[in-house]
Design a protein around this motif. Structure first.
Motif, short mmCIF file in Angstrom:
data_model
loop_
_atom_site.label_atom_id
_atom_site.label_comp_id
_atom_site.label_asym_id
_atom_site.label_seq_id
_atom_site.Cartn_x
_atom_site.Cartn_y
_atom_site.Cartn_z
N LYS A 106 0.83 -1.20 0.00
CA LYS A 106 0.00 0.00 0.00
C LYS A 106 0.86 1.25 0.00
O LYS A 106 0.59 2.21 -0.73
CB LYS A 106 -0.91 -0.01 1.24
N GLU B 155 2.37 3.56 -5.15
CA GLU B 155 2.02 4.79 -5.86
C GLU B 155 3.21 5.72 -6.11
O GLU B 155 3.31 6.29 -7.20
CB GLU B 155 0.90 5.52 -5.12
N VAL C 170 0.01 2.43 -9.09
CA VAL C 170 -1.19 2.80 -8.35
C VAL C 170 -2.02 1.55 -8.01
O VAL C 170 -2.56 1.44 -6.90
CB VAL C 170 -2.03 3.81 -9.15
N GLU C 171 -2.11 0.62 -8.92
CA GLU C 171 -2.89 -0.60 -8.68
C GLU C 171 -2.30 -1.41 -7.53
O GLU C 171 -3.02 -2.01 -6.74
CB GLU C 171 -2.96 -1.45 -9.96
N THR D 287 -0.84 -0.21 -4.93
CA THR D 287 -1.27 0.47 -3.72
C THR D 287 -2.71 0.09 -3.36
O THR D 287 -3.01 -0.22 -2.21
CB THR D 287 -1.14 2.00 -3.89
N ARG D 288 -3.59 0.09 -4.36
CA ARG D 288 -5.00 -0.27 -4.13
C ARG D 288 -5.12 -1.70 -3.61
O ARG D 288 -5.81 -1.95 -2.62
CB ARG D 288 -5.81 -0.12 -5.42
N LEU D 289 -4.43 -2.62 -4.25
CA LEU D 289 -4.48 -4.02 -3.84
C LEU D 289 -3.85 -4.21 -2.47
O LEU D 289 -4.35 -5.00 -1.65
CB LEU D 289 -3.80 -4.90 -4.88
N LYS E 201 -3.78 -2.11 0.00
CA LYS E 201 -4.75 -1.64 1.00
C LYS E 201 -5.81 -2.70 1.26
O LYS E 201 -6.16 -2.98 2.41
CB LYS E 201 -5.39 -0.35 0.52
N GLN E 202 -6.32 -3.31 0.20
CA GLN E 202 -7.34 -4.35 0.36
C GLN E 202 -6.78 -5.57 1.07
O GLN E 202 -7.43 -6.14 1.96
CB GLN E 202 -7.92 -4.74 -1.00
N ARG F 181 -7.67 -11.62 -3.83
CA ARG F 181 -6.80 -10.45 -3.91
C ARG F 181 -5.35 -10.86 -4.13
O ARG F 181 -4.62 -10.19 -4.86
CB ARG F 181 -6.89 -9.63 -2.62
#
Length: 140
Positions: free
Chosen positions: A84, A88, A93-94, A96-98, A100-101, A117
């Protein structure tokens, strides 16, 4: 089968199992063809750092499956947290999103959703190709 549906959910199944399976394949369609490269433009100032970092990220992503088998949610959470925070700034960016999840799902110890995930982040990192000054480079 021609459309790529090669998985199944055995009965009886839980809602969580069904949601995880749907998420697994939803993620694949959102990221495009599972075999197609994902070009990531990289700032010239980071060109020396990205190849080594990408290799380390791929190694960490591979560890996630083993950690999930061992139900080591704390270690999964830490890797998700790292993903996370460090994606970025490099242009990933992807990731970071993954990350976080993955961090959130590990805190909840949601094994079924984590499986989807983890597959998604592994696919993503296998397919990303850094682009330096318009020139794409494959996996290091």
């Amino acid at each position: 089968l021609d459309a790529g549906c090669t998985d199944h959910v055995g009965k009886p199944f839980t809602r969580e199992t069904l949601v995880a399976m749907v998420e697994k394949y939803r993620a694949r369609t959102e990221l495009g063809d599972a075999a197609s490269p994902i070009p990531i433009p990289i700032d010239a100032d980071l060109a020396d750092l990205v190849p080594e970092s990408l290799t380390e990220w791929r190694e960490d992503a591979a560890k996630l499956s083993r950690l999930l088998e061992d139900q080591n949610f704390d270690a999964i959470r830490r890797i998700g947290h790292d993903f996370k925070g460090a994606g970025e700034p490099y242009g990933f960016v992807e990731r970071t999103r993954l990350g976080k999840q993955i961090e959130q799902l590990a805190q909840q110890e949601d094994r079924d959703s984590l499986e989807g995930r983890i597959a998604e982040v592994q696919s993503y990192l296998a397919r990303v190709r850094p682009v330096f000054d318009g020139v794409s480079r494959g996996p290091e």
